[in-house]
Design an enzyme around this catalytic site. Structure first.
Site, short mmCIF file in Angstrom:
data_model
loop_
_atom_site.label_atom_id
_atom_site.label_comp_id
_atom_site.label_asym_id
_atom_site.label_seq_id
_atom_site.Cartn_x
_atom_site.Cartn_y
_atom_site.Cartn_z
N GLY A 239 0.77 -1.24 0.00
CA GLY A 239 0.00 0.00 0.00
C GLY A 239 0.79 1.28 0.00
CD GLU A 273 0.74 -9.18 1.83
OE1 GLU A 273 -0.20 -8.46 1.43
OE2 GLU A 273 0.56 -10.25 2.43
N PRO A 274 4.78 -5.11 -0.71
CG PRO A 274 7.02 -4.52 -1.11
CD PRO A 274 6.16 -5.47 -0.31
N GLY A 275 3.75 -3.55 -3.73
CA GLY A 275 3.56 -3.75 -5.17
C GLY A 275 3.93 -2.49 -5.92
NE ARG A 276 -0.36 2.22 -5.99
CZ ARG A 276 -1.42 2.12 -6.81
NH1 ARG A 276 -1.37 2.67 -8.00
NH2 ARG A 276 -2.51 1.50 -6.42
NE ARG A 312 -3.13 3.09 -11.18
CZ ARG A 312 -2.95 4.35 -10.85
NH1 ARG A 312 -2.43 5.19 -11.71
NH2 ARG A 312 -3.26 4.78 -9.65
CE1 TYR A 316 -8.92 1.74 -9.05
CE2 TYR A 316 -6.81 1.97 -10.17
CZ TYR A 316 -7.75 1.19 -9.53
OH TYR A 316 -7.50 -0.15 -9.37
CB CYS A 342 -16.58 2.55 -29.15
SG CYS A 342 -15.79 2.28 -30.74
CD GLU A 343 -17.00 1.90 -23.08
OE1 GLU A 343 -17.63 2.65 -22.31
OE2 GLU A 343 -17.33 0.74 -23.36
C1 LIG Z 1 -2.86 -5.25 -3.91
C2 LIG Z 1 -2.33 -5.82 -2.64
C3 LIG Z 1 -1.02 -5.51 -2.23
C4 LIG Z 1 -0.14 -4.53 -2.95
O1 LIG Z 1 -0.61 -3.23 -2.85
P1 LIG Z 1 0.28 -2.01 -3.37
O2 LIG Z 1 -0.55 -0.83 -3.10
O3 LIG Z 1 0.52 -2.22 -4.83
O4 LIG Z 1 1.55 -2.01 -2.59
C5 LIG Z 1 -0.54 -6.15 -1.10
N1 LIG Z 1 -1.29 -7.04 -0.40
C6 LIG Z 1 -2.56 -7.34 -0.77
C7 LIG Z 1 -3.33 -8.33 0.03
C8 LIG Z 1 -3.11 -6.75 -1.90
O5 LIG Z 1 -4.36 -7.06 -2.25
#
Ligand SMILES: *Cc1c(COP(=O)(O)O)cnc(C)c1O
Length: 412
Positions: A239, A273-276, A312, A316, A342-343
């Site tokens: 997050g 659990e970093p993603g973004r 995105r 959002y 077409c939106e």
């Molecule tokens: C989507 C998600 C993440 C990653 O979130 P980011 O905002 O991309 O860091 C981590 N854990 C869970 C359970 C998620 O659903």
């Protein structure tokens, strides 16, 4: 320090001119920087060096195999949310003992796959899931380590679609009713509660919601301890936000320091659990202007990337910086950058100050590495974009462009 920068009047991805990639692979084109992936992973992971921890990259942010391999080679664990993501993580060579499995709707077949792979932990989101996991693990003669995902009812102050830790959200178990679920996990065969999990949302630009959630989780942990339930893992989810425009998200080191202080010397392993924050600014989407169009009320640049490639902005209303691949120094106008779909919701930017680019010229949409390609579709029968991973002067076709044959390959 930045791996997408202008040299001699044109945009480079590391040591490769973006125009060279466009000439070879066409548009729309996702381009990722391996050096950026590594730098971001290292910056994040090292922020927690003072704590026993495991950084599990969130596969859904960008699940390209080459991206996963790059991170796996640095020792990253992975957070998965489906059997498909498990398959990818294993294919990328991730150690199963570094895989955690989140998600509200795990099917029996997916649970079985993860048990057979020997993953570290299931982040369980309902008592129904706990019972199913128990039954399947028992049948297979295995014991699953579980954390229950607790919903701490904290407002992450982000877009409603990516807020996940409020009472009204579908995720996790209500914190006031979770002790019973842990008691159940102690009784059921085939499962052992070993941790507590939470994930409150995405694109957080402040640390305080994380600390607020942590406070509640630690108080909850004390109650578990009093019940005789020892938790060795604490998963705080992902997050952490990134800069798309004018946000000022905390640096991972700030996050790391705050958590290190809050956790003291508690005997737990922290899971993140970093993603973004790892992939978001490690990728761009390159697109070609197809037409320009003036109406009495607006100027449009119609490009060959669309909401099926990058949803995105449509989903959002999110902001992505857009710049010319070869800036020509023309004055700026206020334009809408739109795709061919077409939106009316098909736009990449609205009322944006951009030069009057001509058809055939190229634009780079920045911060497109997270939730870009992974959320793409074939809407309007548009073959999905190619993905390129640049590593120094090396160019890896991380995913070839889909063809028309690919579009109908599974149909009759
Ligand atoms: C989507 C998600 C993440 C990653 O979130 P980011 O905002 O991309 O860091 C981590 N854990 C869970 C359970 C998620 O659903």
């Amino acid at each position: 320090m930045h791996h997408f920068e202008y040299r001699g009047g044109e945009l480079y991805a590391e040591d490769v001119p973006v125009s060279t990639l466009v000439a070879a692979y066409g548009t729309p084109l996702y381009v990722y920087s391996a050096a950026t992936l590594r730098r971001h992973f290292r910056a994040f992971d090292s922020a927690f060096a003072a704590l026993p921890h495991l950084t599990c990259y969130s596969v859904k942010a960008n699940s390209n195999l080459s991206v996963l391999k790059t991170l796996a080679a640095m020792g990253a664990g992975m957070d998965i949310v489906s059997g498909g993501e498990l398959y990818r993580a294993l294919a990328a060579g991730v150690d199963p003992q570094k895989i955690v499995y989140s998600g509200v709707g795990k099917r029996a077949s997916e649970i079985e796959e993860a048990l057979k792979a020997g993953i570290l932990m299931f982040n369980v989101e309902s008592t129904g899931e706990l019972e199913r996991l128990s039954a399947i693990a028992s049948r297979l003669g295995k014991t699953a380590q579980v954390s229950l995902r607790i919903n701490p009812n904290v407002d992450p102050k982000t877009h409603p679609y990516i807020s996940t830790g409020l009472k009204k959200n579908k995720f996790g178990l209500d914190i006031d009713h979770s002790l019973a679920a842990y008691a159940k996990a102690m009784e059921l065969p085939g499962v052992t509660p070993v941790g507590i999990d939470c994930h409150i949302g995405s694109q957080l630009t402040s640390i305080s919601p994380f600390l607020e959630a942590l406070d509640k989780i630690l108080a909850f942990r004390d109650k578990l301890t009093a019940m005789g339930i020892e938790t060795r893992y604490l998963d705080l989810g992902g997050g952490l936000g990134i800069q798309y425009n004018e946000e000022e998200p905390p640096h991972p080191s700030e996050f790391g320091q705050a958590l290190t202080k809050a956790l003291g010397d508690l005997p737990i392993t922290l899971i993140l659990e970093p993603g973004r924050v790892i992939v978001g600014n490690a990728g761009i989407l390159v697109t070609e202007a197809v037409y320009t169009k003036k109406t009495p009320s607006k100027d449009f640049i119609i490009v060959d990337a669309a909401m099926n490639d990058l949803i995105r902005p449509s989903l959002y209303d999110s902001y992505h910086a857009i710049r010319e691949v070869r800036p020509a120094g023309r004055p700026e106008l206020s334009v809408d950058v739109v795709g061919p779909i077409c939106e009316s919701g098909d736009f990449l930017a609205r009322d944006r100050a951009l030069p009057a680019v001509a058809p055939g010229e190229h634009l780079a949409v920045f911060s497109a590495g997270a939730y870009g390609f992974t959320m793409s579709s074939n809407y309007n029968s548009r073959p999905r974009a190619a993905e390129i991973l640049v590593d120094g002067d090396e160019v890896i076709v991380a995913r070839r462009r889909e063809s028309y044959d690919d579009l109908i390959a599974l149909e009759r």
